[in-house]
Design a protein around this motif. Sequence first.
Motif, PDB file in Angstrom:
ATOM      1  N   LEU A  11     -16.752  44.828 -30.706  1.00 40.67           N
ATOM      2  CA  LEU A  11     -16.430  44.461 -32.078  1.00 40.67           C
ATOM      3  C   LEU A  11     -15.521  45.472 -32.759  1.00 40.67           C
ATOM      4  O   LEU A  11     -15.045  45.222 -33.869  1.00 40.67           O
ATOM      5  N   LYS A  12     -15.290  46.619 -32.128  1.00 45.44           N
ATOM      6  CA  LYS A  12     -14.394  47.635 -32.679  1.00 45.44           C
ATOM      7  C   LYS A  12     -13.117  47.654 -31.850  1.00 45.44           C
ATOM      8  O   LYS A  12     -12.813  48.620 -31.153  1.00 45.44           O
ATOM      9  N   SER A  13     -12.378  46.565 -31.904  1.00 43.01           N
ATOM     10  CA  SER A  13     -11.209  46.435 -31.039  1.00 43.01           C
ATOM     11  C   SER A  13     -10.159  45.581 -31.725  1.00 43.01           C
ATOM     12  O   SER A  13     -10.432  44.848 -32.684  1.00 43.01           O
ATOM     13  N   LEU A  14      -8.939  45.677 -31.218  1.00 44.93           N
ATOM     14  CA  LEU A  14      -7.822  44.900 -31.751  1.00 44.93           C
ATOM     15  C   LEU A  14      -8.032  43.394 -31.619  1.00 44.93           C
ATOM     16  O   LEU A  14      -7.679  42.646 -32.548  1.00 44.93           O
ATOM     17  N   GLY A 250     -26.276  38.319 -22.755  1.00 44.82           N
ATOM     18  CA  GLY A 250     -24.963  38.930 -22.538  1.00 44.82           C
ATOM     19  C   GLY A 250     -23.998  38.022 -21.799  1.00 44.82           C
ATOM     20  O   GLY A 250     -22.883  37.747 -22.291  1.00 44.82           O
ATOM     21  N   PRO A 251     -24.381  37.513 -20.603  1.00 43.47           N
ATOM     22  CA  PRO A 251     -23.474  36.582 -19.908  1.00 43.47           C
ATOM     23  C   PRO A 251     -23.152  35.328 -20.713  1.00 43.47           C
ATOM     24  O   PRO A 251     -22.044  34.791 -20.618  1.00 43.47           O
ATOM     25  N   ILE A 252     -24.093  34.865 -21.522  1.00 39.02           N
ATOM     26  CA  ILE A 252     -23.831  33.677 -22.340  1.00 39.02           C
ATOM     27  C   ILE A 252     -22.762  33.986 -23.396  1.00 39.02           C
ATOM     28  O   ILE A 252     -21.869  33.165 -23.653  1.00 39.02           O
ATOM     29  N   ALA A 257     -17.117  33.337 -25.456  1.00 40.48           N
ATOM     30  CA  ALA A 257     -15.767  33.780 -25.815  1.00 40.48           C
ATOM     31  C   ALA A 257     -14.714  33.172 -24.888  1.00 40.48           C
ATOM     32  O   ALA A 257     -13.640  32.760 -25.331  1.00 40.48           O
ATOM     33  N   SER A 258     -15.040  33.115 -23.596  1.00 44.51           N
ATOM     34  CA  SER A 258     -14.091  32.542 -22.643  1.00 44.51           C
ATOM     35  C   SER A 258     -13.883  31.051 -22.885  1.00 44.51           C
ATOM     36  O   SER A 258     -12.751  30.547 -22.839  1.00 44.51           O
ATOM     37  N   HIS A 259     -14.966  30.329 -23.167  1.00 49.15           N
ATOM     38  CA  HIS A 259     -14.851  28.889 -23.385  1.00 49.15           C
ATOM     39  C   HIS A 259     -14.182  28.565 -24.705  1.00 49.15           C
ATOM     40  O   HIS A 259     -13.571  27.497 -24.852  1.00 49.15           O
ATOM     41  N   PHE A 260     -14.306  29.450 -25.666  1.00 48.45           N
ATOM     42  CA  PHE A 260     -13.586  29.260 -26.929  1.00 48.45           C
ATOM     43  C   PHE A 260     -12.084  29.190 -26.662  1.00 48.45           C
ATOM     44  O   PHE A 260     -11.389  28.288 -27.134  1.00 48.45           O
ATOM     45  N   SER A 261     -11.579  30.149 -25.874  1.00 50.22           N
ATOM     46  CA  SER A 261     -10.145  30.151 -25.564  1.00 50.22           C
ATOM     47  C   SER A 261      -9.765  28.940 -24.722  1.00 50.22           C
ATOM     48  O   SER A 261      -8.697  28.341 -24.937  1.00 50.22           O
ATOM     49  N   THR A 262     -10.627  28.549 -23.780  1.00 49.53           N
ATOM     50  CA  THR A 262     -10.338  27.370 -22.962  1.00 49.53           C
ATOM     51  C   THR A 262     -10.266  26.107 -23.813  1.00 49.53           C
ATOM     52  O   THR A 262      -9.403  25.247 -23.606  1.00 49.53           O
ATOM     53  N   ALA A 263     -11.176  25.998 -24.793  1.00 51.74           N
ATOM     54  CA  ALA A 263     -11.182  24.821 -25.661  1.00 51.74           C
ATOM     55  C   ALA A 263      -9.921  24.759 -26.506  1.00 51.74           C
ATOM     56  O   ALA A 263      -9.346  23.684 -26.695  1.00 51.74           O
ATOM     57  N   VAL A 264      -9.479  25.900 -27.027  1.00 51.60           N
ATOM     58  CA  VAL A 264      -8.244  25.922 -27.825  1.00 51.60           C
ATOM     59  C   VAL A 264      -7.054  25.496 -26.967  1.00 51.60           C
ATOM     60  O   VAL A 264      -6.195  24.717 -27.396  1.00 51.60           O
ATOM     61  N   LEU A 265      -7.001  26.001 -25.736  1.00 52.62           N
ATOM     62  CA  LEU A 265      -5.896  25.644 -24.845  1.00 52.62           C
ATOM     63  C   LEU A 265      -5.934  24.167 -24.475  1.00 52.62           C
ATOM     64  O   LEU A 265      -4.889  23.491 -24.453  1.00 52.62           O
ATOM     65  N   LEU A 266      -7.124  23.637 -24.194  1.00 53.03           N
ATOM     66  CA  LEU A 266      -7.242  22.220 -23.856  1.00 53.03           C
ATOM     67  C   LEU A 266      -6.843  21.338 -25.036  1.00 53.03           C
ATOM     68  O   LEU A 266      -6.132  20.340 -24.871  1.00 53.03           O
ATOM     69  N   ILE A 318      -9.636  36.064 -24.737  1.00 54.03           N
ATOM     70  CA  ILE A 318      -9.832  36.516 -23.361  1.00 54.03           C
ATOM     71  C   ILE A 318     -10.103  38.013 -23.325  1.00 54.03           C
ATOM     72  O   ILE A 318     -10.975  38.495 -22.583  1.00 54.03           O
ATOM     73  N   SER A 319      -9.353  38.770 -24.125  1.00 52.21           N
ATOM     74  CA  SER A 319      -9.587  40.209 -24.189  1.00 52.21           C
ATOM     75  C   SER A 319     -10.975  40.517 -24.733  1.00 52.21           C
ATOM     76  O   SER A 319     -11.664  41.428 -24.240  1.00 52.21           O
ATOM     77  N   LEU A 320     -11.429  39.746 -25.723  1.00 56.34           N
ATOM     78  CA  LEU A 320     -12.787  39.940 -26.240  1.00 56.34           C
ATOM     79  C   LEU A 320     -13.821  39.622 -25.169  1.00 56.34           C
ATOM     80  O   LEU A 320     -14.832  40.346 -25.044  1.00 56.34           O
ATOM     81  N   ALA A 321     -13.593  38.570 -24.399  1.00 48.78           N
ATOM     82  CA  ALA A 321     -14.527  38.243 -23.308  1.00 48.78           C
ATOM     83  C   ALA A 321     -14.579  39.374 -22.283  1.00 48.78           C
ATOM     84  O   ALA A 321     -15.664  39.723 -21.783  1.00 48.78           O
ATOM     85  N   ASN A 322     -13.428  39.957 -21.951  1.00 48.22           N
ATOM     86  CA  ASN A 322     -13.421  41.076 -21.004  1.00 48.22           C
ATOM     87  C   ASN A 322     -14.166  42.286 -21.562  1.00 48.22           C
ATOM     88  O   ASN A 322     -14.890  42.985 -20.835  1.00 48.22           O
ATOM     89  N   ARG A 323     -14.007  42.549 -22.854  1.00 51.61           N
ATOM     90  CA  ARG A 323     -14.711  43.683 -23.461  1.00 51.61           C
ATOM     91  C   ARG A 323     -16.215  43.432 -23.516  1.00 51.61           C
ATOM     92  O   ARG A 323     -17.013  44.350 -23.341  1.00 51.61           O
ATOM     93  N   LEU A 324     -16.609  42.182 -23.784  1.00 46.75           N
ATOM     94  CA  LEU A 324     -18.032  41.854 -23.750  1.00 46.75           C
ATOM     95  C   LEU A 324     -18.604  42.030 -22.354  1.00 46.75           C
ATOM     96  O   LEU A 324     -19.725  42.531 -22.184  1.00 46.75           O
ATOM     97  N   ARG A 325     -17.835  41.634 -21.349  1.00 50.01           N
ATOM     98  CA  ARG A 325     -18.287  41.816 -19.963  1.00 50.01           C
ATOM     99  C   ARG A 325     -18.493  43.293 -19.654  1.00 50.01           C
ATOM    100  O   ARG A 325     -19.506  43.677 -19.059  1.00 50.01           O
ATOM    101  N   ASP A 326     -17.548  44.139 -20.050  1.00 52.79           N
ATOM    102  CA  ASP A 326     -17.693  45.575 -19.812  1.00 52.79           C
ATOM    103  C   ASP A 326     -18.858  46.155 -20.601  1.00 52.79           C
ATOM    104  O   ASP A 326     -19.559  47.058 -20.121  1.00 52.79           O
TER     105      ASP A 326
END
Length: 333
Positions: A11-14, A250-252, A257-266, A318-326
């Motif tokens: 949450l402390k990210s660009l 956590g995985p959810i 976050a990943s599905h949010f971006s997928t939905a916007v793209l679809l 996608i970047s937020l999803a990667n940061r959540l994964r880390d």
Amino acid sequence: MRDRKSSRHPLKSLPVVLIACFIALAFSSYFLPDKKPGAYDHIQLEYSLLPPLTRVQFLFLEENPESDVERIIPYDSLFLDSDGIEHYFSKRKKVYSNYHRQQTAQQHSRLFLLGTDRFGRDLFARVAYGSRVSLSIGFLAMMVSLLVGVPLGAIAGYLGGLADRVIMWLASVMWSVPSIMLVMSFTLVFGKSLVQVFVAVGITMWVDVARTVRGKVLTLRNKEYILAAQICGLSSFRILAVHIFPYILGPILILAASHFSTAVLLESGISFLGLGVQPPTPSWGNIIRDHYPYLLMGKPWVVILPAICIVGLILSLISLANRLRDHFDVSSY
């Protein structure tokens, strides 16, 4: 360890700042005019394809002194002669308008921050309203995928047996069909309204959620504390909700976050194909569809601006999803 984890908090990210900017852009659409120039669906052909930061002048002319109906007249210059007739010059030709002194006429000006589209509509208003549509569909589709995928995955992983085989068979069937084809089929059968779009997008994405939740539940259901809870007579629902769900949150969140971006793209893709949100409601996809020929006609901003919004929002998510994964990956600490 605490300082390191705090410095890497997602949450402390660009990306979060950029997502907040898109949310603010969506909320700004509520404060834009509804009918006058600056509204997302106000057509004024005299203002078609104006470049960004163009200021125009127009006149509000009441058609009938006894009514509130107004006519919007664009002009470059205007004057009033002795006969009480308003003469004005538009950008294309000299035009005359009957103007009686009993009528109400007001002069206004408007700055088109991002220019206008081919119908003279304010591009900033359409992009702002389109961000509201895209964010709404992305969020609601994500929620649909979670509400369908999490329970099915939890049931399949915890109960096993016939329930597991049936749910995984259904997931395999859904997995074998491309998402864009499912969305297109759904919208063709049930319609092209906003509700059908986010339901169709959400239904196509529950498979990933169900498979992930099932795998996590399978690894947890044989733990000692789960067996102890079963021996104590706790219900399956309570075990899943209280003793398993907090460990798979956590995985959810990462999938959300990943599905949010997928939905916007679809949504952008099916709107570009004409099967998503229908005019006059704007979305980033149908704005690009209506104006992509102007990329080669010296008017590229009408396509580039909504495209930048799509790319920026998807990269941020996608970047937020990667940061959540880390963040939730305990092996990195």
